[in-house]
Design a protein around this motif. Sequence first.
Motif, mmCIF file in Angstrom:
data_model
loop_
_atom_site.group_PDB
_atom_site.id
_atom_site.type_symbol
_atom_site.label_atom_id
_atom_site.label_comp_id
_atom_site.label_asym_id
_atom_site.label_seq_id
_atom_site.Cartn_x
_atom_site.Cartn_y
_atom_site.Cartn_z
ATOM 1 N N GLU A 125 0.822 -1.208 0.000
ATOM 2 C CA GLU A 125 0.000 0.000 0.000
ATOM 3 C C GLU A 125 0.856 1.257 0.000
ATOM 4 O OE1 GLU A 125 -3.982 -1.146 2.427
ATOM 5 O OE2 GLU A 125 -2.098 -1.234 3.538
ATOM 6 N N LEU A 126 1.950 1.235 0.762
ATOM 7 C CA LEU A 126 2.821 2.407 0.824
ATOM 8 C C LEU A 126 3.590 2.597 -0.484
ATOM 9 C CD1 LEU A 126 4.141 2.035 4.454
ATOM 10 C CD2 LEU A 126 2.483 3.684 3.602
ATOM 11 N N LYS A 127 3.909 1.510 -1.145
ATOM 12 C CA LYS A 127 4.593 1.608 -2.431
ATOM 13 C C LYS A 127 3.649 2.180 -3.493
ATOM 14 C CE LYS A 127 7.403 -0.999 -5.650
ATOM 15 N NZ LYS A 127 7.892 -2.301 -6.049
ATOM 16 N N ALA A 128 2.382 1.805 -3.444
ATOM 17 C CA ALA A 128 1.397 2.294 -4.407
ATOM 18 C C ALA A 128 1.000 3.739 -4.124
ATOM 19 C CB ALA A 128 0.156 1.401 -4.390
ATOM 20 N N ALA A 129 1.040 4.160 -2.867
ATOM 21 C CA ALA A 129 0.653 5.530 -2.488
ATOM 22 C C ALA A 129 1.727 6.117 -1.570
ATOM 23 C CB ALA A 129 -0.699 5.520 -1.795
ATOM 24 N N PRO A 130 2.869 6.543 -2.134
ATOM 25 C CA PRO A 130 3.964 7.025 -1.289
ATOM 26 C C PRO A 130 3.612 8.252 -0.448
ATOM 27 C CG PRO A 130 4.503 7.266 -3.634
ATOM 28 C CD PRO A 130 3.192 6.572 -3.549
ATOM 29 N N GLU A 131 2.591 9.004 -0.832
ATOM 30 C CA GLU A 131 2.193 10.165 -0.039
ATOM 31 C C GLU A 131 1.629 9.759 1.322
ATOM 32 O OE1 GLU A 131 -1.288 8.931 -2.525
ATOM 33 O OE2 GLU A 131 0.783 9.391 -3.018
ATOM 34 N N SER A 132 1.296 8.492 1.494
ATOM 35 C CA SER A 132 0.772 8.003 2.768
ATOM 36 C C SER A 132 1.872 7.588 3.741
ATOM 37 C CB SER A 132 -0.142 6.800 2.534
ATOM 38 O OG SER A 132 -1.251 7.173 1.766
ATOM 39 N N SER A 133 3.107 7.527 3.286
ATOM 40 C CA SER A 133 4.177 7.004 4.137
ATOM 41 C C SER A 133 4.449 7.893 5.346
ATOM 42 C CB SER A 133 5.455 6.781 3.335
ATOM 43 O OG SER A 133 5.912 7.998 2.789
ATOM 44 N N GLU A 134 4.369 9.213 5.184
ATOM 45 C CA GLU A 134 4.605 10.103 6.322
ATOM 46 C C GLU A 134 3.535 9.888 7.391
ATOM 47 O OE1 GLU A 134 4.454 14.830 7.329
ATOM 48 O OE2 GLU A 134 5.297 14.247 5.399
ATOM 49 N N ARG A 135 2.300 9.776 6.969
ATOM 50 C CA ARG A 135 1.189 9.532 7.897
ATOM 51 C C ARG A 135 1.374 8.176 8.598
ATOM 52 N NH1 ARG A 135 -3.995 11.290 8.840
ATOM 53 N NH2 ARG A 135 -5.492 9.654 9.280
ATOM 54 N N PHE A 136 1.829 7.185 7.851
ATOM 55 C CA PHE A 136 2.083 5.857 8.401
ATOM 56 C C PHE A 136 3.152 5.922 9.493
ATOM 57 C CE2 PHE A 136 4.799 2.049 8.197
ATOM 58 C CZ PHE A 136 3.898 1.074 8.552
ATOM 59 N N ILE A 137 4.238 6.624 9.226
ATOM 60 C CA ILE A 137 5.339 6.706 10.189
ATOM 61 C C ILE A 137 4.912 7.462 11.438
ATOM 62 C CG2 ILE A 137 7.626 7.702 10.574
ATOM 63 C CD1 ILE A 137 8.164 7.084 7.567
ATOM 64 N N ILE A 138 4.256 8.604 11.252
ATOM 65 C CA ILE A 138 3.812 9.400 12.402
ATOM 66 C C ILE A 138 2.822 8.611 13.249
ATOM 67 C CG2 ILE A 138 2.495 11.445 13.085
ATOM 68 C CD1 ILE A 138 3.736 12.842 10.602
ATOM 69 N N GLY A 139 1.859 7.974 12.615
ATOM 70 C CA GLY A 139 0.871 7.187 13.353
ATOM 71 C C GLY A 139 1.481 6.016 14.096
ATOM 72 N N THR A 140 2.393 5.328 13.436
ATOM 73 C CA THR A 140 3.048 4.179 14.074
ATOM 74 C C THR A 140 3.868 4.612 15.282
ATOM 75 O OG1 THR A 140 3.120 2.953 11.996
ATOM 76 C CG2 THR A 140 4.672 2.282 13.700
ATOM 77 N N LEU A 141 4.659 5.663 15.126
ATOM 78 C CA LEU A 141 5.487 6.115 16.247
ATOM 79 C C LEU A 141 4.640 6.622 17.411
ATOM 80 C CD1 LEU A 141 8.421 7.888 14.398
ATOM 81 C CD2 LEU A 141 8.479 5.734 15.653
ATOM 82 N N ALA A 142 3.614 7.391 17.122
ATOM 83 C CA ALA A 142 2.748 7.897 18.194
ATOM 84 C C ALA A 142 2.069 6.746 18.921
ATOM 85 C CB ALA A 142 1.707 8.853 17.615
ATOM 86 N N SER A 143 1.578 5.796 18.163
ATOM 87 C CA SER A 143 0.880 4.648 18.732
ATOM 88 C C SER A 143 1.805 3.811 19.607
ATOM 89 C CB SER A 143 0.319 3.804 17.587
ATOM 90 O OG SER A 143 -0.360 2.682 18.062
ATOM 91 N N MET A 144 2.973 3.517 19.100
ATOM 92 C CA MET A 144 3.902 2.664 19.849
ATOM 93 C C MET A 144 4.475 3.381 21.065
ATOM 94 S SD MET A 144 5.875 0.651 16.885
ATOM 95 C CE MET A 144 5.671 -1.079 17.206
ATOM 96 N N LEU A 145 4.742 4.668 20.945
ATOM 97 C CA LEU A 145 5.245 5.409 22.104
ATOM 98 C C LEU A 145 4.202 5.459 23.214
ATOM 99 C CD1 LEU A 145 7.190 8.321 20.400
ATOM 100 C CD2 LEU A 145 8.140 6.469 21.784
ATOM 101 N N TRP A 146 2.938 5.622 22.854
ATOM 102 C CA TRP A 146 1.876 5.608 23.865
ATOM 103 C C TRP A 146 1.835 4.257 24.578
ATOM 104 C CZ3 TRP A 146 -1.226 8.395 26.774
ATOM 105 C CH2 TRP A 146 -2.262 7.742 27.429
ATOM 106 N N ALA A 147 1.811 3.194 23.800
ATOM 107 C CA ALA A 147 1.727 1.855 24.387
ATOM 108 C C ALA A 147 2.946 1.552 25.259
ATOM 109 C CB ALA A 147 1.584 0.807 23.282
#
Length: 148
Positions: A114-136
């Motif tokens: 999905e990220l390869k097909a829509a590279p504009e989503s990668s920044e959102r993916f990284i920010i969301g993943t880091l925020a989520s994991m840091l909270w947990a």
Amino acid sequence: MTALWIVLIFAAGCLGGWPITAGILKLAKSRSVRAVDAHEMGAQTSPDAARPDLAALTPTPEACPPPAQEAGVLRGGLLIGMLERAGVVLAILSGQPVAIAYVVAIKGLGRYPELKAAPESSERFIIGTLASMLWAAAVAAVAKVLLL
């Protein structure tokens, strides 16, 4: 640790991360956080505009590329985020923080097409993943320190 405490820690780690992550993603999307694009730079007057040697280097709004399209929302993000946070909480509470690398790897490999097909989503993916994991990780670490 009693079963009630474990359930409460998992609830705080998994469910509490959703509004935190959503808020951080909203903040990242806000105008105050975004980098200044070439259109805004070209529209501003600079003190060097009076100098002909530097005026030629200032981009004009007509020469600027169109603004990038907004990143799309990846499907299944809410459920994947909850599972990701559960994995992080479980890894920390069980004393196996190295297992967090498995969670990151599984999520990254699963999202790669999905990220390869829509590279504009990668920044959102990284920010969301880091925020989520840091909270947990924060919830699990605080719980481990206070309750063990």
